[in-house]
Design a protein around this motif. Structure first.
Motif, PDB file in Angstrom:
ATOM      1  N   ARG A  75     -23.287   3.135  14.714  1.00  0.00           N
ATOM      2  CA  ARG A  75     -24.404   3.063  15.641  1.00  0.00           C
ATOM      3  C   ARG A  75     -24.976   1.643  15.650  1.00  0.00           C
ATOM      4  O   ARG A  75     -24.581   0.799  14.831  1.00  0.00           O
ATOM      5  N   MET A  81     -23.168   7.327  11.386  1.00  0.00           N
ATOM      6  CA  MET A  81     -23.602   8.686  11.657  1.00  0.00           C
ATOM      7  C   MET A  81     -22.399   9.619  11.607  1.00  0.00           C
ATOM      8  O   MET A  81     -21.294   9.240  12.013  1.00  0.00           O
ATOM      9  N   ASP A 100     -27.085  10.991  20.061  1.00  0.00           N
ATOM     10  CA  ASP A 100     -26.408   9.707  20.169  1.00  0.00           C
ATOM     11  C   ASP A 100     -25.777   9.602  21.553  1.00  0.00           C
ATOM     12  O   ASP A 100     -25.279  10.604  22.089  1.00  0.00           O
ATOM     13  N   SER A 131     -15.481   6.869  19.842  1.00  0.00           N
ATOM     14  CA  SER A 131     -15.870   6.348  18.525  1.00  0.00           C
ATOM     15  C   SER A 131     -15.042   5.122  18.149  1.00  0.00           C
ATOM     16  O   SER A 131     -15.560   4.170  17.545  1.00  0.00           O
ATOM     17  N   ARG A 134     -16.345   2.128  19.919  1.00  0.00           N
ATOM     18  CA  ARG A 134     -17.569   1.670  19.245  1.00  0.00           C
ATOM     19  C   ARG A 134     -17.214   0.767  18.067  1.00  0.00           C
ATOM     20  O   ARG A 134     -17.798  -0.302  17.877  1.00  0.00           O
TER      21      ARG A 134
END
Length: 314
Positions: A75, A81, A100, A131, A134
């Motif tokens: 994050r 997380m 989120d 993810s 990210r």
């Protein structure tokens, strides 16, 4: 069909129609609804427990009629997380302590590819895909920060804050490396069709996301080496600067050494020293000391020991 914790009403007992898949997402605010839902579906008790309380590392476990997955996402401000998921033949149940944007991103992808919403394997793929993106964004950001830190070493090599920053980054990268290594192994397991709910259609997608995620682990290893190199570079620059200071002090001492000798000779005050009574003796001694000092300084300059010069030492 796609539901999130804002519209999922367990009392209505939403269920997928026909062969459609149903994704339900819950957060801490709707954890009670999740507990009631788990009581109504046939899922292994250990899978239920892990869904509610999570695990310490990313992992995937196969149980009877379900697959449990613990996914770690990164994050803003480099916070980690957890998202726990249970995948069954027609259900995809996910749980996270906090909201989120990743959930909305997965939802948007499924809305743009409604044909993929018919199978839980595709829903799982989009979770892994978002993810991974990210993580890759964070890796690029870390690379920029490390490059900035490297430039700072040349600007202010004596700044103690650089060493502290390097230590903090190494500790954080080490912790992130442990998470990404476990998550990489998890993705490698999921890319095989032997796992339930991962069939021939979704397997190429899983292989793609696993291949991209492997870059993250390699990049973190490279960052650790780079940080160690920056720390060694700072020590080297400090040492070089200290050597320059010591060389300058040594050269100054050598220049004044003959002056000190001359001053010492004529300061002995022996009676049989004719120069002491010479009218121009004082001026002569000063000129002699200045000439010696200048001559030695010019010699050092010629040899390249004093200041910047293109003359090489012979």
């Amino acid at each position: 069909m796609l539901y999130n914790d804002m519209i999922a009403n367990v009392n209505n007992r939403y269920a997928p129609a026909g062969k459609d898949a149903c994704w339900l997402h819950f957060t801490k605010a709707s954890k009670t609804d999740l507990e009631r839902l788990l009581q109504t579906i046939s899922v292994h008790p250990l899978a239920k427990q892990r869904l509610l309380y999570g695990t310490d590392i990313p992992m995937v476990d196969e149980y009877e009629r379900c697959l449990f997955i613990s996914l770690f996402i990164i994050r803003p401000r480099l916070q980690i997380m957890k998202i726990q998921m249970i995948v069954t033949e027609q259900y995809m149940i996910s749980y996270a302590e906090e909201n989120d944007p990743l959930i909305e991103q997965v939802k948007e992808k499924l809305l743009h590819h409604r044909e993929h919403a018919s199978h839980p394997g595709y829903v799982l793929y989009y979770f892994l895909d978002v993810s991974t993106r990210r993580f890759l964004q964070v890796i690029d950001d870390i690379a920029d920060r490390i490059q900035s830190l490297e430039k700072q070493v040349f600007k202010t090599p004596f700044a103690n804050e650089i060493g502290r920053n390097i230590y903090r980054w190494k500790v954080w990268i080490h912790e992130l490396r442990q998470i990404t290594e476990a998550q990489e192994e998890m993705m490698k397991l999921l890319q095989h069709t032997k796992f339930p709910y991962i069939h021939a259609e979704t397997n190429p997608y899983m292989q793609d996301v696993a291949g991209r995620f492997s870059r993250i682990t390699a990049a973190l290893d490279k960052f650790k080496e780079t940080l160690s190199g920056i720390f060694d570079l700072q020590l080297s620059l400090k040492s070089d600067h200290m050597n320059v200071i010591m060389k300058t002090l040594t050269l100054v001492s050598v220049i004044f050494m003959p002056m000190t000798f001359i001053a010492g000779v004529y300061g002995m005050n022996f009676e049989a020293m004719p120069e002491l009574k010479w009218k121009y003796g004082y001026v002569y001694a000063l000129l002699l000391m200045a000439a010696l000092g200048i001559s030695i300084a010019l010699y050092f300059k010629k040899k390249g020991w004093w200041g910047e010069t293109d003359t090489k030492e012979k």
